[in-house]
Scaffold this active site. Structure first.
Site, short mmCIF file in Angstrom:
data_model
loop_
_atom_site.label_atom_id
_atom_site.label_comp_id
_atom_site.label_asym_id
_atom_site.label_seq_id
_atom_site.Cartn_x
_atom_site.Cartn_y
_atom_site.Cartn_z
N GLY A 11 56.57 6.74 -56.16
CA GLY A 11 55.46 7.33 -55.39
C GLY A 11 54.80 6.27 -54.52
O GLY A 11 54.57 5.15 -54.98
N VAL A 27 55.44 -9.96 -47.46
CA VAL A 27 56.77 -10.47 -47.85
C VAL A 27 57.53 -10.95 -46.60
O VAL A 27 58.09 -12.05 -46.57
CB VAL A 27 57.58 -9.37 -48.60
CG1 VAL A 27 59.04 -9.78 -48.76
CG2 VAL A 27 56.95 -9.09 -49.97
N ARG A 66 62.52 8.56 -55.06
CA ARG A 66 62.89 8.42 -56.47
C ARG A 66 64.39 8.73 -56.48
O ARG A 66 64.80 9.80 -56.03
CB ARG A 66 62.12 9.42 -57.33
CG ARG A 66 60.59 9.28 -57.20
CD ARG A 66 59.88 10.09 -58.25
NE ARG A 66 58.50 10.42 -57.89
CZ ARG A 66 57.44 9.68 -58.19
NH1 ARG A 66 57.58 8.54 -58.83
NH2 ARG A 66 56.22 10.06 -57.85
N ASP A 122 56.58 1.44 -62.76
CA ASP A 122 57.45 1.02 -63.86
C ASP A 122 58.87 1.59 -63.78
O ASP A 122 59.83 0.93 -64.18
CB ASP A 122 56.81 1.28 -65.23
CG ASP A 122 56.38 2.72 -65.42
OD1 ASP A 122 56.53 3.51 -64.46
OD2 ASP A 122 55.91 3.06 -66.51
N THR A 165 51.16 1.43 -57.17
CA THR A 165 50.96 2.81 -57.61
C THR A 165 49.47 3.07 -57.69
O THR A 165 48.71 2.17 -58.09
CB THR A 165 51.61 3.10 -58.99
OG1 THR A 165 51.05 4.32 -59.51
CG2 THR A 165 51.36 2.00 -60.01
N ASP A 189 48.06 4.93 -59.77
CA ASP A 189 47.66 5.27 -61.14
C ASP A 189 47.07 4.10 -61.95
O ASP A 189 46.43 4.31 -62.96
CB ASP A 189 48.86 5.82 -61.92
CG ASP A 189 49.29 7.19 -61.42
OD1 ASP A 189 48.59 7.74 -60.56
OD2 ASP A 189 50.32 7.70 -61.90
N ASP A 238 48.65 2.03 -63.82
CA ASP A 238 49.19 2.14 -65.18
C ASP A 238 50.26 1.10 -65.50
O ASP A 238 51.16 1.34 -66.29
CB ASP A 238 49.75 3.55 -65.41
CG ASP A 238 50.87 3.90 -64.45
OD1 ASP A 238 51.05 3.16 -63.46
OD2 ASP A 238 51.55 4.91 -64.67
N ARG A 270 30.33 17.86 -54.49
CA ARG A 270 28.99 17.88 -55.12
C ARG A 270 27.98 18.60 -54.21
O ARG A 270 27.15 19.36 -54.68
CB ARG A 270 28.54 16.45 -55.40
CG ARG A 270 27.13 16.34 -55.92
CD ARG A 270 27.00 16.82 -57.34
NE ARG A 270 27.50 15.82 -58.28
CZ ARG A 270 27.49 15.99 -59.60
NH1 ARG A 270 27.03 17.12 -60.14
NH2 ARG A 270 27.98 15.06 -60.39
N ARG A 299 49.33 10.74 -64.12
CA ARG A 299 50.30 11.47 -64.93
C ARG A 299 50.19 11.13 -66.42
O ARG A 299 50.22 11.99 -67.27
CB ARG A 299 51.69 11.06 -64.43
CG ARG A 299 52.69 12.11 -64.47
CD ARG A 299 54.00 11.67 -63.91
NE ARG A 299 54.03 10.31 -63.37
CZ ARG A 299 54.90 9.90 -62.48
NH1 ARG A 299 55.78 10.75 -62.02
NH2 ARG A 299 54.93 8.67 -62.07
N HIS A 320 47.93 15.24 -53.31
CA HIS A 320 48.53 14.06 -52.66
C HIS A 320 47.63 13.39 -51.63
O HIS A 320 47.97 12.30 -51.16
CB HIS A 320 49.88 14.44 -52.05
CG HIS A 320 50.94 14.57 -53.10
ND1 HIS A 320 51.04 15.66 -53.92
CD2 HIS A 320 51.93 13.71 -53.48
CE1 HIS A 320 52.05 15.49 -54.76
NE2 HIS A 320 52.60 14.33 -54.51
O1 F6P Z 1 52.84 7.86 -60.00
C1 F6P Z 1 51.95 8.16 -59.01
C2 F6P Z 1 51.73 9.65 -58.90
O2 F6P Z 1 50.87 9.81 -57.82
C3 F6P Z 1 51.20 10.35 -60.16
O3 F6P Z 1 49.83 10.22 -60.36
C4 F6P Z 1 51.63 11.77 -59.89
O4 F6P Z 1 51.74 12.48 -61.11
C5 F6P Z 1 52.95 11.61 -59.25
O5 F6P Z 1 52.94 10.35 -58.60
C6 F6P Z 1 53.31 12.69 -58.25
O6 F6P Z 1 54.61 12.47 -57.82
P1 F6P Z 1 55.35 13.26 -56.64
O7 F6P Z 1 54.84 12.72 -55.35
O8 F6P Z 1 56.79 12.98 -56.86
O9 F6P Z 1 54.98 14.71 -56.81
#
Ligand code: F6P
Length: 328
Positions: free
Chosen positions: A15, A27, A76, A107, A130, A132, A134, A159, A176, A258
């Site tokens: 993502g 880079v 991906r 990851d 990312t 997230d 995470d 709000r 996620r 998104h």
């Molecule tokens: O990993 C980043 C993320 O934005 C997650 O928070 C979310 O669940 C996922 O990607 C969405 O992925 P996609 O763009 O493949 O729907």
């Protein structure tokens, strides 16, 4: 013995996140600074398998530091999960003369690079990209800060209308597996409740909290729900549940989706990306590999990729407590 690195490939994978372009720029320019060739690999591992490469010099990354998304595109890739796919990727890299690569991603992307390195002994470095946040081994991933600002800005707008109509909103945010966006945006946007995967307190707790909030005189309520929340109900089911059990509330739902992944990176993400790009390339040139660049206490640190993949980020207990006090 470490091989001499003359050409480095760079790509974004998984993502996308704001700050990826700033990292690509860093880079590319660090390679130019050290008189190393740099090659952009398009569409992540898919482009590696197909040989979708383009030489990049310092001027090819002009005016991208402020751009969201990734100029190298992202994907991906299922083919890279196969031995055959990885063999093709290796052959393409060798044919292009690429000696090492920098992967900017999460990851899943790092796992792919690690398996590839185990099979082909191919030097690489990881930069965590990312929204997230995470990834173990860094306090901040690229894009997290920008995404938080996007989320908080959106919730401020929600709000306004929630307050005009005395409404309760369930706002779903990304994350996620983790609740970092939900927790930080919860504090930053002054939410009444948050639902995060790390701390499932159950639906009774939610009802109690909302009841208390209403009785305390609040005119509107925002409940931020992380995508990966473990309450067992999605935001639309939560709306129905609360309407049924607390009819005092007029409830609406907003899924931010998104839009959280786009937009110009914050200054913080641009600076972090620039620092991480320099560190990734210079670490490869020192003959080290299989490491992820992270940031801790505002210093860059290196973590073995195997640890970055396996480790789990911790929820900030202190921030959860701050949230509990602020929602009073
Ligand atoms: O990993 C980043 C993320 O934005 C997650 O928070 C979310 O669940 C996922 O990607 C969405 O992925 P996609 O763009 O493949 O729907």
């Amino acid at each position: 013995m470490a091989i001499e690195i003359k050409k480095i490939g760079v790509f974004t994978s998984g993502g996308d996140s704001p700050g990826m372009n700033a990292a690509i720029r860093s880079v590319v320019r660090t390679c130019a600074y050290h008189h190393i060739d740099c090659v952009g690999i398009f569409r992540g591992y898919q482009g590696m398998i197909e040989g979708d490469f383009k030489p990049m010099d310092a001027r090819s990354v002009n005016n991208i530091i402020n751009k969201g998304g990734t100029i190298l595109k992202s994907a991906r890739c299922d083919d890279f999960r196969t031995k055959e796919g990885r063999k093709q990727a290796y052959e393409q890299l060798k044919a292009e003369g690429i000696d090492a690569f920098v992967v900017i991603g999460g990851d899943g992307s790092f796992t792919g690079a690690m398996i590839f390195d185990q099979e082909y002994d191919f030097p690489f470095m990881g930069i965590p990209g990312t929204i997230d946040n995470d990834i173990f081994g860094t306090t901040f991933t690229l894009g997290f800060d920008t995404a938080l600002n996007t989320v908080v800005e959106a919730i401020d707008k929600i709000r306004d209308t929630a307050s005009s109509h005395n409404r309760l909103f369930f706002v779903e945010v990304m994350g996620r597996d983790v609740g970092h966006i939900a927790l930080n945006a919860g504090v930053g946007a002054g939410a009444e409740e948050i639902l995060i995967p790390e701390e499932n307190r159950g639906l009774d707790h939610l009802l109690e909290s909302l009841k208390r909030s209403k009785l305390s005189g609040k005119s509107s309520s925002i409940v931020i729900v992380a995508e990966g929340d473990k309450s067992g109900k999605n935001v639309f089911e939560l709306k129905e549940y609360v309407e049924e059990h607390l009819p005092i509330y007029d409830v609406r739902v907003s899924v931010l989706g998104h839009m959280q992944r786009g937009g110009p990176p914050s200054c913080y993400d641009r600076v972090l990306a620039s620092r991480m790009g320099v560190k990734a390339v210079e670490t490869l040139l020192e003959g080290k590999k299989r490491l992820m660049v992270g940031v801790q206490d505002n210093k860059l640190i290196l973590t073995p990729i195997s640890k970055a993949i396996k480790g789990h980020t911790k929820m900030e207990k202190e921030l959860i407590r701050v949230f509990e006090i602020m929602k009073t």
